[in-house]
Write a protein that holds these residues in place. Sequence first.
Motif, PDB file in Angstrom:
ATOM      1  N   ALA A  44       0.826  -1.206   0.000  1.00  0.00           N
ATOM      2  CA  ALA A  44       0.000   0.000   0.000  1.00  0.00           C
ATOM      3  C   ALA A  44       0.864   1.261   0.000  1.00  0.00           C
ATOM      4  N   LYS A  45       1.926   1.278   0.765  1.00  0.00           N
ATOM      5  CA  LYS A  45       2.796   2.465   0.819  1.00  0.00           C
ATOM      6  C   LYS A  45       3.432   2.751  -0.540  1.00  0.00           C
ATOM      7  N   LYS A  46       3.859   1.702  -1.236  1.00  0.00           N
ATOM      8  CA  LYS A  46       4.459   1.902  -2.556  1.00  0.00           C
ATOM      9  C   LYS A  46       3.401   2.333  -3.571  1.00  0.00           C
ATOM     10  N   LEU A  47       2.190   1.801  -3.450  1.00  0.00           N
ATOM     11  CA  LEU A  47       1.105   2.209  -4.344  1.00  0.00           C
ATOM     12  C   LEU A  47       0.766   3.682  -4.148  1.00  0.00           C
ATOM     13  N   VAL A  48       0.775   4.122  -2.900  1.00  0.00           N
ATOM     14  CA  VAL A  48       0.522   5.542  -2.615  1.00  0.00           C
ATOM     15  C   VAL A  48       1.604   6.399  -3.253  1.00  0.00           C
ATOM     16  N   ALA A  49       2.864   5.988  -3.120  1.00  0.00           N
ATOM     17  CA  ALA A  49       3.969   6.748  -3.714  1.00  0.00           C
ATOM     18  C   ALA A  49       3.826   6.807  -5.239  1.00  0.00           C
ATOM     19  N   GLU A  50       3.495   5.683  -5.859  1.00  0.00           N
ATOM     20  CA  GLU A  50       3.289   5.646  -7.317  1.00  0.00           C
ATOM     21  C   GLU A  50       2.169   6.593  -7.729  1.00  0.00           C
ATOM     22  N   ALA A  51       1.054   6.497  -7.025  1.00  0.00           N
ATOM     23  CA  ALA A  51      -0.106   7.331  -7.360  1.00  0.00           C
ATOM     24  C   ALA A  51       0.229   8.812  -7.195  1.00  0.00           C
ATOM     25  N   LEU A  52       0.898   9.156  -6.102  1.00  0.00           N
ATOM     26  CA  LEU A  52       1.254  10.555  -5.864  1.00  0.00           C
ATOM     27  C   LEU A  52       2.252  11.070  -6.902  1.00  0.00           C
ATOM     28  N   ASP A  53       3.135  10.206  -7.375  1.00  0.00           N
ATOM     29  CA  ASP A  53       4.051  10.618  -8.438  1.00  0.00           C
ATOM     30  C   ASP A  53       3.282  10.978  -9.705  1.00  0.00           C
ATOM     31  N   CYS A  54       2.261  10.201 -10.038  1.00  0.00           N
ATOM     32  CA  CYS A  54       1.436  10.494 -11.219  1.00  0.00           C
ATOM     33  C   CYS A  54       0.677  11.809 -11.043  1.00  0.00           C
ATOM     34  N   VAL A  55       0.122  12.007  -9.865  1.00  0.00           N
ATOM     35  CA  VAL A  55      -0.622  13.241  -9.584  1.00  0.00           C
ATOM     36  C   VAL A  55       0.325  14.438  -9.605  1.00  0.00           C
ATOM     37  N   ALA A  56       1.491  14.278  -9.014  1.00  0.00           N
ATOM     38  CA  ALA A  56       2.474  15.371  -8.990  1.00  0.00           C
ATOM     39  C   ALA A  56       2.855  15.785 -10.407  1.00  0.00           C
ATOM     40  N   ALA A  57       3.019  14.817 -11.281  1.00  0.00           N
ATOM     41  CA  ALA A  57       3.365  15.134 -12.673  1.00  0.00           C
ATOM     42  C   ALA A  57       2.246  15.940 -13.328  1.00  0.00           C
ATOM     43  N   LYS A  58       1.002  15.566 -13.058  1.00  0.00           N
ATOM     44  CA  LYS A  58      -0.129  16.293 -13.649  1.00  0.00           C
ATOM     45  C   LYS A  58      -0.272  17.695 -13.079  1.00  0.00           C
ATOM     46  N   LEU A  59       0.011  17.860 -11.787  1.00  0.00           N
ATOM     47  CA  LEU A  59      -0.137  19.171 -11.147  1.00  0.00           C
ATOM     48  C   LEU A  59       1.119  20.029 -11.270  1.00  0.00           C
ATOM     49  N   GLY A  60       2.216  19.431 -11.715  1.00  0.00           N
ATOM     50  CA  GLY A  60       3.451  20.195 -11.840  1.00  0.00           C
ATOM     51  C   GLY A  60       4.111  20.485 -10.505  1.00  0.00           C
ATOM     52  N   ASN A  61       4.020  19.529  -9.590  1.00  0.00           N
ATOM     53  CA  ASN A  61       4.606  19.671  -8.265  1.00  0.00           C
ATOM     54  C   ASN A  61       5.381  18.419  -7.910  1.00  0.00           C
ATOM     55  N   THR A  62       5.943  18.429  -6.719  1.00  0.00           N
ATOM     56  CA  THR A  62       6.611  17.233  -6.213  1.00  0.00           C
ATOM     57  C   THR A  62       5.588  16.364  -5.486  1.00  0.00           C
ATOM     58  N   ARG A  63       5.956  15.128  -5.245  1.00  0.00           N
ATOM     59  CA  ARG A  63       5.101  14.215  -4.482  1.00  0.00           C
ATOM     60  C   ARG A  63       4.790  14.802  -3.107  1.00  0.00           C
ATOM     61  N   ALA A  64       5.807  15.343  -2.441  1.00  0.00           N
ATOM     62  CA  ALA A  64       5.622  15.881  -1.089  1.00  0.00           C
ATOM     63  C   ALA A  64       4.645  17.053  -1.084  1.00  0.00           C
ATOM     64  N   VAL A  65       4.764  17.949  -2.048  1.00  0.00           N
ATOM     65  CA  VAL A  65       3.849  19.094  -2.117  1.00  0.00           C
ATOM     66  C   VAL A  65       2.429  18.609  -2.386  1.00  0.00           C
ATOM     67  N   CYS A  66       2.280  17.683  -3.311  1.00  0.00           N
ATOM     68  CA  CYS A  66       0.935  17.157  -3.598  1.00  0.00           C
ATOM     69  C   CYS A  66       0.316  16.537  -2.357  1.00  0.00           C
ATOM     70  N   LYS A  67       1.094  15.716  -1.688  1.00  0.00           N
ATOM     71  CA  LYS A  67       0.578  15.023  -0.499  1.00  0.00           C
ATOM     72  C   LYS A  67       0.201  16.005   0.602  1.00  0.00           C
ATOM     73  N   SER A  68       1.017  17.021   0.816  1.00  0.00           N
ATOM     74  CA  SER A  68       0.765  17.937   1.928  1.00  0.00           C
ATOM     75  C   SER A  68      -0.249  19.030   1.611  1.00  0.00           C
ATOM     76  N   ALA A  69      -0.379  19.399   0.324  1.00  0.00           N
ATOM     77  CA  ALA A  69      -1.213  20.558   0.012  1.00  0.00           C
ATOM     78  C   ALA A  69      -2.419  20.275  -0.877  1.00  0.00           C
ATOM     79  N   TYR A  70      -2.382  19.208  -1.659  1.00  0.00           N
ATOM     80  CA  TYR A  70      -3.433  19.037  -2.667  1.00  0.00           C
ATOM     81  C   TYR A  70      -4.161  17.702  -2.619  1.00  0.00           C
ATOM     82  N   VAL A  71      -3.914  16.903  -1.596  1.00  0.00           N
ATOM     83  CA  VAL A  71      -4.611  15.623  -1.468  1.00  0.00           C
ATOM     84  C   VAL A  71      -5.161  15.514  -0.049  1.00  0.00           C
ATOM     85  N   CYS A  72      -6.448  15.228   0.043  1.00  0.00           N
ATOM     86  CA  CYS A  72      -7.082  15.053   1.349  1.00  0.00           C
ATOM     87  C   CYS A  72      -6.422  13.874   2.064  1.00  0.00           C
TER      88      CYS A  72
END
Length: 125
Positions: A44-72
Amino acid sequence: MINKYIQEITSDDFTAKDFRTWGGTLETMRQLAICTRDNPGMSAKKLVAEALDCVAAKLGNTRAVCKSAYVCPILLEAFETGDLQRYLKRLALSEKDEKKALRNDEAVLIQFLKAVKRKRNKITC
């Protein structure tokens, strides 16, 4: 300027960040479903990292920024505990009509958030 416009048309205290967070959370839910489908043996942890990497690419941010600022954060918690899987199965990942898929997936996300809210209200009362 854009935030003032959003507040005027919604008659509420919404900002552009609210829309970005909604979009980030929705896309994370979709990517969790895709990553789970494509990598059934992954943790599950690796799946979350994979998913956040995809979202970060779409939003133009890093995984950490997406996780902390743009994902509930509730979404990620529910995924890691296994409480999100039944909702992921209802996403329209293979739907060809993008508008229909978006309406469906937003409805699924709303159902998930309402269920979380009901559950938390029962716990605190």
